[in-house]
Design a protein around this motif. Structure first.
Motif, PDB file in Angstrom:
ATOM      1  N   ARG A  83      41.175  -7.694  51.857  1.00  0.00           N
ATOM      2  CA  ARG A  83      42.632  -7.811  51.883  1.00  0.00           C
ATOM      3  C   ARG A  83      43.162  -7.064  53.101  1.00  0.00           C
ATOM      4  N   ARG A  84      43.931  -7.757  53.912  1.00  0.00           N
ATOM      5  CA  ARG A  84      44.454  -7.131  55.127  1.00  0.00           C
ATOM      6  C   ARG A  84      45.971  -7.166  55.114  1.00  0.00           C
ATOM      7  N   THR A  85      46.562  -6.104  55.633  1.00  0.00           N
ATOM      8  CA  THR A  85      48.006  -6.102  55.811  1.00  0.00           C
ATOM      9  C   THR A  85      48.338  -6.772  57.121  1.00  0.00           C
ATOM     10  N   ALA A  86      49.534  -7.305  57.209  1.00  0.00           N
ATOM     11  CA  ALA A  86      49.936  -8.022  58.417  1.00  0.00           C
ATOM     12  C   ALA A  86      50.060  -7.072  59.582  1.00  0.00           C
TER      13      ALA A  86
ATOM     14  N   GLU B 245      39.854 -13.873  53.968  1.00  0.00           N
ATOM     15  CA  GLU B 245      39.500 -12.962  52.876  1.00  0.00           C
ATOM     16  C   GLU B 245      38.012 -12.630  52.869  1.00  0.00           C
TER      17      GLU B 245
ATOM     18  N   TYR C 214      44.341 -11.274  61.655  1.00  0.00           N
ATOM     19  CA  TYR C 214      45.267 -12.034  60.842  1.00  0.00           C
ATOM     20  C   TYR C 214      45.057 -11.763  59.361  1.00  0.00           C
ATOM     21  N   THR C 215      46.069 -12.099  58.579  1.00  0.00           N
ATOM     22  CA  THR C 215      45.973 -11.979  57.143  1.00  0.00           C
ATOM     23  C   THR C 215      45.922 -13.364  56.521  1.00  0.00           C
TER      24      THR C 215
END
Length: 327
Positions: free
Chosen positions: A317-320, A136, A91-92
């Motif tokens: 930081r992650r992309t969806a 995060e 998940y983001t």
């Protein structure tokens, strides 16, 4: 531990289905209590005694495993499972923020379903700020979760909810229990097993008695040969388990509840038969409530800050993902 005697079992790989036939448990007869449905613990007398029995059973299993009391050729089938930060990598932070916003709307429209402590403006604002930070800083939280004694990986029942147990009084009048539904049994993180066991009891009851139950687990674990466990370590690991993952899974219950009870505006509360008598909305509302109550009691902000300071980490930081898994 008492378990139902297995009579027949078969699994079909192609369809992913199976059948299991076991000894019948005579609920409500011959000294055995009636069956206790999941998420209806408010109906149970001596609730503490029931959870002392469940926690003690888990501790005996885990302690006996750590003591080497199970045959090596049997235990070779149960490899330890790697621990993750409750699926946080899936998940983001933005998805968690969306989940909090959806929950805030749900709480404002149906306040009768939730205790005041988890639907106040102050709590929702705190949730909106802090919950995404657990995504995060997932690596720092995972590092803190992995900083634990080796004894916290042991043979456990993975799903020791009260509806997967049966209870009776022993010769001394104390409650004893057996366990069924052994799917996913194995050498697992005992804190995850404890959380799975405890999350379906009354949230306020759990907050009030969590220290006592963790101390009992540690004592029975040691009495069973597993060695000494510090209840303070169990407590910290339990809080980390609650905080990890940004509540993405429990927040995901909101649309499920609305989908299965379309007339929620007219429901009087969680004990309304339209919820209380139907397992899916009852259990989903309970999970949502229980995890938010535990989150509030866990001081998530300080826990995350401590994990980050210890790891010296930067936010991840992650992309969806292309699709959002169903809780």
């Amino acid at each position: 531990m008492a378990v139902p005697r297995c009579l027949f079992g078969e699994y079909h790989d192609g369809s992913g289905s199976g059948v299991l036939i076991t000894e019948r448990i005579g609920f409500g007869a011959d000294g055995i209590e009636p069956h206790h449905p999941k998420a209806r613990d408010h109906e149970i007398d001596d609730l503490l005694g029931h959870y002392e029995a469940l926690v003690s059973a888990l501790a005996r299993l885990a302690g006996s495993d750590r003591a080497g009391r199970f045959p090596d050729d049997v235990m070779a089938h149960f490899e330890p499972r790697p621990r993750t930060a409750a699926g946080a990598a899936r998940y983001t932070a933005d998805q968690v923020r969306h989940g909090v916003e959806r929950y805030a709307d749900f709480a404002s429209r149906f306040p009768q379903l939730l205790p005041p402590s988890i639907r106040s403006d102050e709590f929702v604002a705190e949730l909106h700020e802090v919950a995404p930070r657990s995504i995060e800083h997932a690596e720092a939280i995972r590092s803190a979760m992995e900083d634990r004694p080796a004894a916290l990986t042991a043979f456990c029942h993975w799903n020791a909810n009260i509806d997967n147990a049966w209870f009776w009084r022993d010769r001394d009048g104390a409650l004893a229990c057996g366990l069924m539904d052994w799917g996913n049994v194995g050498r697992v993180d005992v804190v995850s097993a404890l959380a799975s066991c405890l999350c379906f009891t009354e949230p306020d009851f759990l907050v009030d008695h969590l220290d006592h139950l963790l101390e009992r687990f540690a004592r029975v674990f040691e009495e069973s040969g597993g060695g000494r466990l510090d209840p303070a370590v169990l407590r910290r690991q339990f809080r980390l388990h609650v905080v990890a993952g940004g509540l993405r899974w429990p927040l995901g219950t909101v649309p499920l509840i609305e989908r299965h009870v379309p007339d929620l505006a007219t429901v009087t509360g969680r004990l309304d038969p339209r919820i209380a008598d139907h397992e899916l909305p009852r259990t989903q509302l309970h999970l949502l409530t229980a995890y938010l109550v535990l989150w509030r009691a866990s001081d998530a902000r300080s826990l995350i800050d401590g994990a980050v300071a210890r790891a010296g980490s930067e936010p991840v930081r992650r992309t969806a993902p292309t699709s959002t898994p169903t809780p």
